[in-house]
Design an enzyme around this catalytic site. Structure first.
Site, PDB file in Angstrom:
ATOM      1  N   SER A 157      22.662  65.600  23.881  1.00 58.76           N
ATOM      2  CA  SER A 157      22.678  64.148  24.050  1.00 58.76           C
ATOM      3  C   SER A 157      21.793  63.498  23.010  1.00 58.76           C
ATOM      4  O   SER A 157      21.027  64.163  22.316  1.00 58.76           O
ATOM      5  CB  SER A 157      22.203  63.771  25.454  1.00 58.76           C
ATOM      6  OG  SER A 157      20.806  63.543  25.440  1.00 58.76           O
ATOM      7  N   LYS A 158      21.914  62.175  22.919  1.00 61.08           N
ATOM      8  CA  LYS A 158      21.161  61.433  21.909  1.00 61.08           C
ATOM      9  C   LYS A 158      19.665  61.566  22.094  1.00 61.08           C
ATOM     10  O   LYS A 158      18.903  61.297  21.187  1.00 61.08           O
ATOM     11  CB  LYS A 158      21.540  59.947  21.975  1.00 61.08           C
ATOM     12  CG  LYS A 158      22.999  59.742  21.650  1.00 61.08           C
ATOM     13  CD  LYS A 158      23.318  58.383  21.124  1.00 61.08           C
ATOM     14  CE  LYS A 158      24.808  58.373  20.834  1.00 61.08           C
ATOM     15  NZ  LYS A 158      25.306  57.488  19.896  1.00 61.08           N
ATOM     16  N   ARG A 159      19.260  61.936  23.306  1.00 64.89           N
ATOM     17  CA  ARG A 159      17.825  62.019  23.566  1.00 64.89           C
ATOM     18  C   ARG A 159      17.243  63.388  23.226  1.00 64.89           C
ATOM     19  O   ARG A 159      16.039  63.554  23.181  1.00 64.89           O
ATOM     20  CB  ARG A 159      17.528  61.670  25.024  1.00 64.89           C
ATOM     21  CG  ARG A 159      17.250  60.184  25.213  1.00 64.89           C
ATOM     22  CD  ARG A 159      17.156  59.834  26.677  1.00 64.89           C
ATOM     23  NE  ARG A 159      18.484  59.894  27.296  1.00 64.89           N
ATOM     24  CZ  ARG A 159      19.388  58.926  27.187  1.00 64.89           C
ATOM     25  NH1 ARG A 159      19.124  57.848  26.496  1.00 64.89           N
ATOM     26  NH2 ARG A 159      20.568  59.024  27.767  1.00 64.89           N
TER      27      ARG A 159
END
Ligand code: GLU
Length: 446
Positions: free
Chosen positions: A219-221
């Site tokens: 994920s982007k995180r």
């Protein structure tokens, strides 16, 4: 390749440029360069509420940093502009009209424009996923009811991704649509739109998802997800390009370090894996260190300069190059450089606590005095001669070389770790070494 290759990267500027996006851009770019084709950058910014200028800037900055230059698109211009979907409303209107006139689209009771799904079996050959057949007459919505006709323009006038994506690929003459596997399920709908518009669909290639080590979707995180984190983290762009290329593609042998030219020469869709690609930041870091060790020195200098400037370290190429050459074997990230070499550029370098401890050891300053004496007139001043002399001195005094090495290193650098002592002394030069010996002695005497 019969017709001239035209590929595109079509990001939506809604978040930071992610490694997944960068990899899509890279595969398209490499494919274009390999076939002497054109690489287009198109900004899919129809979702006004979610677009940000920062995200747009991150796309441009990230692509430039990676070296993925686009032939057509924002700033570059081109025959098929504008390259922002938000500025292409008139084109979409024209295509929608065409569908309406052909009886293939209609306005529903709520005011949305809908594309009449053909509900026919459909097949296509994906460059990565192979032959795919779907009986679209049986397509269902999530709740099990037959799939509704596709909205292409909302009642509020907003265009829907599927439609504008296809229209732009047609208008821009895209021959190969290479994108993430998350779009594979959209492709049947896209092909139906092409057919309704009387246009031969391009070739599609869907590249595998990027997964974390544990198999979950990245994920982007997740750490290492944003391209900006590599720019800020002191990576060499060529290392990151190399690493990203290996996310889902392999050159079919064990090569891991591949230059951009090699990537271009060897890239092929048959080398793109069907299975998800496991993201491994450690491997990226390892590759980065490899690149930092082996890049041509002028390139290394160019990459190092911004980091040195930020730390207030300045000097001409002839001064900086030998210093950088001394430490590059040890540097894992360019961010570390000022710490490694700062002491070369000031006579006021601090003595770190562990260095101070070594210099306060009984006898340490005597060793420095003896070494200073031995080095005062030594010729030539080069690492080999300095090494021989130090070892001779240690033998004369019946002690290990380390008895001289540690005080010398800490005296001239203020640190206990650093590049090879003799090379460091050679680069510093006689005058500075002797002055530094004297400074350490003054600082710690008594
Ligand atoms: N804007 C879409 C995305 O960012 C592009 C999809 C495509 O490449 O066709 O996912």
């Amino acid at each position: 390749m019969s017709s001239k290759v035209r590929v595109r990267f079509a990001p939506s500027p809604t978040g930071y440029l992610h490694v997944g996006g960068a990899r899509t851009a890279l595969f398209n770019w490499v494919f274009a360069r390999k076939h002497g084709g054109t690489f287009v950058l198109r900004i899919e910014d129809t979702d006004i509420a979610r677009n940000t200028d920062e995200a747009m800037q991150a796309i441009f900055d990230g692509m430039r940093w990676l070296g993925l230059d686009w032939d057509e698109g924002p700033h570059a211009g081109g025959q098929c502009g504008p390259y922002f979907q938000s500025q292409r409303g008139a084109i979409y209107e024209r295509y929608a009209q065409k569908l309406v006139e052909g009886g293939k689209a209609y306005t529903d009771e709520a005011g949305a424009l809908r594309f009449r799904l053909p509900r026919q079996p459909l097949a296509f050959d994906d460059l990565v996923c192979g032959h795919i057949e779907i009986d679209r007459s049986k397509s269902q919505s999530r709740d099990g009811s037959p799939e509704a006709d596709m909205t292409i323009r909302r009642a509020d006038g907003g265009w829907i991704f599927h439609f504008v994506n296809v229209v732009d690929d047609i208008e821009m003459g895209i021959t190969h649509v290479v994108r993430g596997e998350d779009h594979l399920s959209n492709t049947p709908k896209h092909i139906e739109l092409y057919q309704a518009l009387g246009v031969e669909p391009p070739q599609f290639g869907h590249i595998p998802l990027i997964l974390n080590k544990d198999g979950s979707k990245m994920s982007k995180r997740d750490q290492g997800a944003a391209v900006g984190s590599y720019i800020e983290g002191g990576y060499a762009p060529e290392a990151v390009v190399n690493y990203i290329a290996l996310l889902g593609w392999s050159p079919k042998d064990d090569s891991e370090k591949l230059s951009v030219d090699e990537l271009i020469a060897r890239f092929d869709f048959s080398g793109v894996n069907r299975k998800g690609a496991h993201f491994d930041l450690e491997k990226c870091n390892w590759l980065n260190a490899q690149y930092l060790m082996h890049l041509p020195m002028d390139r290394y200098l160019a990459l190092a300069l911004p980091w040195l400037e930020k730390a207030g370290i300045t000097g001409d190429d002839a001064t900086l190059t030998p210093v950088l050459a001394l430490v590059r074997e040890k540097v894992k990230f360019l961010t570390e450089l000022p710490d490694w070499i700062g002491f070369f550029f000031t006579e006021e370098y601090p003595f770190l606590p562990d260095a101070e401890e070594k210099l306060r050891k009984p006898g340490a300053l005597d060793r420095i005095a003896q070494l200073a004496e031995a080095y005062r007139a030594i010729e030539p001043w080069d690492s080999a001669t300095l090494e021989v002399k130090l070892k001779e001195l240690a033998a004369t005094h019946g002690v290990k070389a380390a008895e001289f090495v540690h005080p010398a290193r800490t005296a001239v650098s203020g640190k206990t770790v650093g590049p090879s002592l003799y090379h460091m002394l050679e680069v510093l030069g006689r005058e500075r070494v002797l002055k530094r010996f004297a400074r350490a002695t003054q600082t710690f005497a008594g």
